[in-house]
Motif scaffolding. Sequence first.
Motif, PDB file in Angstrom:
ATOM      1  N   TYR A   1       9.891   4.180   2.618  1.00 42.77           N
ATOM      2  CA  TYR A   1       9.519   5.359   1.842  1.00 42.77           C
ATOM      3  C   TYR A   1       9.978   5.208   0.409  1.00 42.77           C
ATOM      4  O   TYR A   1      11.027   4.625   0.132  1.00 42.77           O
ATOM      5  CB  TYR A   1      10.130   6.626   2.454  1.00 42.77           C
ATOM      6  CG  TYR A   1       9.406   7.092   3.685  1.00 42.77           C
ATOM      7  CD1 TYR A   1       8.328   7.963   3.584  1.00 42.77           C
ATOM      8  CD2 TYR A   1       9.775   6.634   4.940  1.00 42.77           C
ATOM      9  CE1 TYR A   1       7.645   8.376   4.709  1.00 42.77           C
ATOM     10  CE2 TYR A   1       9.103   7.041   6.073  1.00 42.77           C
ATOM     11  CZ  TYR A   1       8.039   7.911   5.950  1.00 42.77           C
ATOM     12  OH  TYR A   1       7.356   8.311   7.060  1.00 42.77           O
ATOM     13  N   LEU A   2       9.177   5.743  -0.515  1.00 42.32           N
ATOM     14  CA  LEU A   2       9.538   5.780  -1.918  1.00 42.32           C
ATOM     15  C   LEU A   2      10.049   7.169  -2.264  1.00 42.32           C
ATOM     16  O   LEU A   2       9.439   8.182  -1.890  1.00 42.32           O
ATOM     17  CB  LEU A   2       8.322   5.468  -2.799  1.00 42.32           C
ATOM     18  CG  LEU A   2       7.909   4.008  -2.957  1.00 42.32           C
ATOM     19  CD1 LEU A   2       6.727   3.919  -3.908  1.00 42.32           C
ATOM     20  CD2 LEU A   2       9.044   3.160  -3.459  1.00 42.32           C
TER      21      LEU A   2
ATOM     22  N   LEU B   1       0.861  -1.176   0.000  1.00 40.65           N
ATOM     23  CA  LEU B   1       0.000   0.000   0.000  1.00 40.65           C
ATOM     24  C   LEU B   1       0.898   1.227   0.000  1.00 40.65           C
ATOM     25  O   LEU B   1       1.663   1.447   0.938  1.00 40.65           O
ATOM     26  CB  LEU B   1      -0.916   0.011   1.221  1.00 40.65           C
ATOM     27  CG  LEU B   1      -1.731   1.289   1.436  1.00 40.65           C
ATOM     28  CD1 LEU B   1      -2.723   1.490   0.300  1.00 40.65           C
ATOM     29  CD2 LEU B   1      -2.449   1.265   2.773  1.00 40.65           C
ATOM     30  N   VAL B   2       0.830   2.021  -1.069  1.00 44.06           N
ATOM     31  CA  VAL B   2       1.603   3.255  -1.184  1.00 44.06           C
ATOM     32  C   VAL B   2       0.686   4.414  -0.809  1.00 44.06           C
ATOM     33  O   VAL B   2      -0.294   4.685  -1.511  1.00 44.06           O
ATOM     34  CB  VAL B   2       2.161   3.444  -2.607  1.00 44.06           C
ATOM     35  CG1 VAL B   2       2.960   4.739  -2.693  1.00 44.06           C
ATOM     36  CG2 VAL B   2       3.039   2.256  -2.999  1.00 44.06           C
TER      37      VAL B   2
ATOM     38  N   PRO C   1      16.508  -6.346   2.487  1.00 40.89           N
ATOM     39  CA  PRO C   1      15.577  -5.242   2.230  1.00 40.89           C
ATOM     40  C   PRO C   1      16.247  -4.154   1.394  1.00 40.89           C
ATOM     41  O   PRO C   1      17.453  -3.924   1.473  1.00 40.89           O
ATOM     42  CB  PRO C   1      15.229  -4.737   3.638  1.00 40.89           C
ATOM     43  CG  PRO C   1      15.536  -5.889   4.542  1.00 40.89           C
ATOM     44  CD  PRO C   1      16.705  -6.588   3.925  1.00 40.89           C
ATOM     45  N   GLY C   2      15.430  -3.480   0.574  1.00 36.27           N
ATOM     46  CA  GLY C   2      15.935  -2.408  -0.258  1.00 36.27           C
ATOM     47  C   GLY C   2      16.239  -1.164   0.554  1.00 36.27           C
ATOM     48  O   GLY C   2      15.870  -1.049   1.728  1.00 36.27           O
ATOM     49  N   PRO C   3      16.924  -0.185  -0.046  1.00 43.59           N
ATOM     50  CA  PRO C   3      17.254   1.061   0.657  1.00 43.59           C
ATOM     51  C   PRO C   3      15.997   1.773   1.147  1.00 43.59           C
ATOM     52  O   PRO C   3      15.036   1.949   0.411  1.00 43.59           O
ATOM     53  CB  PRO C   3      17.984   1.888  -0.422  1.00 43.59           C
ATOM     54  CG  PRO C   3      18.465   0.890  -1.425  1.00 43.59           C
ATOM     55  CD  PRO C   3      17.453  -0.212  -1.429  1.00 43.59           C
ATOM     56  N   GLY C   4      16.022   2.183   2.422  1.00 43.24           N
ATOM     57  CA  GLY C   4      14.897   2.903   2.998  1.00 43.24           C
ATOM     58  C   GLY C   4      13.768   2.032   3.506  1.00 43.24           C
ATOM     59  O   GLY C   4      12.752   2.555   3.971  1.00 43.24           O
ATOM     60  N   PHE C   5      13.926   0.687   3.460  1.00 42.12           N
ATOM     61  CA  PHE C   5      12.873  -0.218   3.916  1.00 42.12           C
ATOM     62  C   PHE C   5      13.343  -0.992   5.146  1.00 42.12           C
ATOM     63  O   PHE C   5      14.522  -1.357   5.257  1.00 42.12           O
ATOM     64  CB  PHE C   5      12.487  -1.207   2.814  1.00 42.12           C
ATOM     65  CG  PHE C   5      11.632  -0.607   1.740  1.00 42.12           C
ATOM     66  CD1 PHE C   5      10.255  -0.656   1.825  1.00 42.12           C
ATOM     67  CD2 PHE C   5      12.206   0.029   0.649  1.00 42.12           C
ATOM     68  CE1 PHE C   5       9.458  -0.092   0.841  1.00 42.12           C
ATOM     69  CE2 PHE C   5      11.422   0.596  -0.342  1.00 42.12           C
ATOM     70  CZ  PHE C   5      10.041   0.534  -0.246  1.00 42.12           C
TER      71      PHE C   5
ATOM     72  N   ALA D   1       3.188  15.779  -2.155  1.00 38.46           N
ATOM     73  CA  ALA D   1       3.933  15.636  -3.400  1.00 38.46           C
ATOM     74  C   ALA D   1       5.352  15.165  -3.148  1.00 38.46           C
ATOM     75  O   ALA D   1       6.044  14.745  -4.076  1.00 38.46           O
ATOM     76  CB  ALA D   1       3.951  16.963  -4.157  1.00 38.46           C
ATOM     77  N   ARG D   2       5.805  15.197  -1.883  1.00 37.37           N
ATOM     78  CA  ARG D   2       7.186  14.855  -1.551  1.00 37.37           C
ATOM     79  C   ARG D   2       7.309  13.602  -0.701  1.00 37.37           C
ATOM     80  O   ARG D   2       8.386  13.023  -0.609  1.00 37.37           O
ATOM     81  CB  ARG D   2       7.844  16.024  -0.808  1.00 37.37           C
ATOM     82  CG  ARG D   2       7.751  17.360  -1.538  1.00 37.37           C
ATOM     83  CD  ARG D   2       8.158  18.513  -0.639  1.00 37.37           C
ATOM     84  NE  ARG D   2       8.000  19.805  -1.282  1.00 37.37           N
ATOM     85  CZ  ARG D   2       6.871  20.506  -1.307  1.00 37.37           C
ATOM     86  NH1 ARG D   2       5.784  20.024  -0.718  1.00 37.37           N
ATOM     87  NH2 ARG D   2       6.804  21.667  -1.909  1.00 37.37           N
ATOM     88  N   GLU D   3       6.239  13.197  -0.040  1.00 34.34           N
ATOM     89  CA  GLU D   3       6.308  12.066   0.891  1.00 34.34           C
ATOM     90  C   GLU D   3       5.370  10.948   0.448  1.00 34.34           C
ATOM     91  O   GLU D   3       4.176  11.182   0.237  1.00 34.34           O
ATOM     92  CB  GLU D   3       5.932  12.501   2.322  1.00 34.34           C
ATOM     93  CG  GLU D   3       7.028  13.227   3.061  1.00 34.34           C
ATOM     94  CD  GLU D   3       7.173  14.673   2.632  1.00 34.34           C
ATOM     95  OE1 GLU D   3       8.314  15.172   2.603  1.00 34.34           O
ATOM     96  OE2 GLU D   3       6.149  15.300   2.331  1.00 34.34           O
ATOM     97  N   ARG D   4       5.937   9.738   0.346  1.00 29.02           N
ATOM     98  CA  ARG D   4       5.168   8.540   0.025  1.00 29.02           C
ATOM     99  C   ARG D   4       5.587   7.435   0.978  1.00 29.02           C
ATOM    100  O   ARG D   4       6.722   6.975   0.936  1.00 29.02           O
ATOM    101  CB  ARG D   4       5.441   8.088  -1.410  1.00 29.02           C
ATOM    102  CG  ARG D   4       5.154   9.114  -2.478  1.00 29.02           C
ATOM    103  CD  ARG D   4       5.662   8.622  -3.809  1.00 29.02           C
ATOM    104  NE  ARG D   4       5.370   9.545  -4.893  1.00 29.02           N
ATOM    105  CZ  ARG D   4       5.759   9.368  -6.142  1.00 29.02           C
ATOM    106  NH1 ARG D   4       6.460   8.275  -6.449  1.00 29.02           N
ATOM    107  NH2 ARG D   4       5.475  10.241  -7.077  1.00 29.02           N
TER     108      ARG D   4
END
Length: 737
Positions: A455-456, A380-381, A409-413, A386-389
Amino acid sequence: MGRNKLGGIWVLALFLWLAAALPGQAGVLLEVTPGLGGIYKGDTVLPLQVQVTNQDDQALRGEIRLEKRVAQGQVPQELPYDYRLAVQLPPGGRQSYTMFLSPEMSNFFNYGDGDIFVVLESAGQVLGRVRPGGTNVQGGQVCLVGEMELLNSPLVAYLNKQLGNSLTVKYLPPEKLPVQGAAWDNADWLVASPAQLAALDSTRSQILKQWVARGGVLVVPGLSHELTPDLTALTERLYNRLDAPGGGQLKTYLYGRGFVLTADRPLSALAALPAELWATWLPGAAEKGKNALSASSSFLAEQAGYWSLPRLVRSGTLFALWLIYLLLVGPGLYWLLKRRGRTAWMWPAVPALALLTALAIYLANPLTRAGDYRQQTLALVDVQTARERQVHLGTAVFLPRGGRLVLQPGPGFLLWPVFGDGTEDVLIQQRNEEQTISYSNVPYSSQRRLQGGGYLSGQGQIQATLHFTGDILTGTLTNSTGVDLYDCYLTAGGHRIALGEIKNGQSKQVAVRPGDWIVDGPWRGDVKPVPEAVVQQQYEEQRRRVESEQAGARQGEDSLLEDWRRQQMLDAARPAGPGEGLWFWGWSRQELAALQVRQPGAGSGQKQLVLWRQRLYLNSPQGAFALPAGTLLRGITVNRTPTAQEVVYDLAELLGSARLRLTGLQIAAIPELEGRSVKIYNQQKKTWQPLELPWRAEAAAANQYLLPNGRVKLLFTATEKEAPERGLLAVQGVVKK
């Protein structure tokens, strides 16, 4: 025994006792602080700040791990997983590390049958062992203040009065806040001066914006000028503006799902502020505090663990193998062996042929040829600004042959194993910013599930300009998210509006009447009436999707399971609260780089199901708005007694502003109100006013029923049926600049 010998024994015993009581050896100092300055919530991610000081003249290379100790006679209970963090320090070095414990481990940390210790060891030798302290405030709200004098401010006094024992106030200067965003989820409020915010580094400024976008409330007293360039985005959308007694203004800004509250005077000057103004300036203080997502990563991990049943062997292939086996094991095998004079071989040949047939069926199984693993991810995104997801996700990895499983895990996860899902053999290792999750021995044909989020990166969101022209909702939606979205919807006030596919950069024109909308019950089915054209369109879309998947050698069961999972995710992700607001929903096929399978190496059938959602607001040219009865404006019951039911209509939540001026207010005489009396709250007279339906108020007369927080309240006499929340109230007005 002489007195000197007895004294020596006592000195030796004291020395041994002190050596055992110290947390570490003389060469290493170990300090542990949980949460935010020792305050944490047991149902969120628990960060453990571990500071290691190497006081020795040699380099330190070791690991930090968790250890559980129980009292004598108790049966020790294993921790959900083994967590180890690499430590490397030069002589005299000092460094802080952060261990992130999952909510399950956090609850285990608080309510287990023993004590959890943080242990530092090197080469098999324990150098330090510390039991973290801190205070668990699960279920309450936390207010951080950046200055000591703010602990006794009128703001804290008001929050204490509203929230009672559920509020915890902690002095923690913003520059001392951690640089890991997950740690901030342990706080609901932050009170800081403009000077303190201006001194924040870029990392903490970014984390502060993400925290507010998730639902945090930032209070900035004494603000007489704009915030720093890094933080000006926090005050781009004015939600409310109030004149304080004695001069000065109180402003409320909307950012994501959080609020930024500013005052041009110190909090000490607001001691005489009436309770009504406090309640209007601090939206939702006593109602909800931090607005968390209803769809948790644990729910997504559970749904990811359901797999479509593959077609193991086609019926034609199975029949052919069975027929060949019967021919060979019967007359064929007997004729061949008799011709060669080897009839005695009949006994071993029959089981050998059976084994060969079983091997052929095994090799015909798609799972056998599917590689070493299959992976499913549900995400769920949440597009907050506009800057935070923010991303919440659950994933499942299936190993047909079992064996070792290593994930990164990927970067930021941040990801953790699902508690009880094979966690007895899992090791989480952290080195610098890199984390690996290793399962030593996954059984044959088993799966392992993980949950977490992150975060994306990227800029952009759904840009919407929507308003009513008469009873037609019209406007434009532009997809600036950077991904193509399909099966898109708008939801509000108990309605759904189908939008179809909107590719990245594409704009979609909206022009629909209420008769074309779907009245929304549970997402698993539509409540009548549903337009026949909509039903036919949905049927055709479903038929084309199933046919396309079957043409691609995918089974119908896979399609049905995906549809079921999508509906489950939508049900869980729907927001709760007054009016529910206006929301955009869409699905994407773009894969998230949230998790990499490092071992085993060959995989197939990797699948992701990603739901995007974003809060929208109605806006109109010149600020004018009109909300016809039975459209997007929906009331919610806030108080029910044996004799009455109070329903609130939150205009501010739908319009994104409490600065409203009404030009018209109408209540229809609908059949559901027959035999019930209706009252409306008069804000100017502070009383409930009886109504005769149908009822209408225009111009200035309508504004006396508008509360300062942008709401209208109705009171119905109680009956066996609920008061209607839809199809009753129509409103016209202007959003003030």
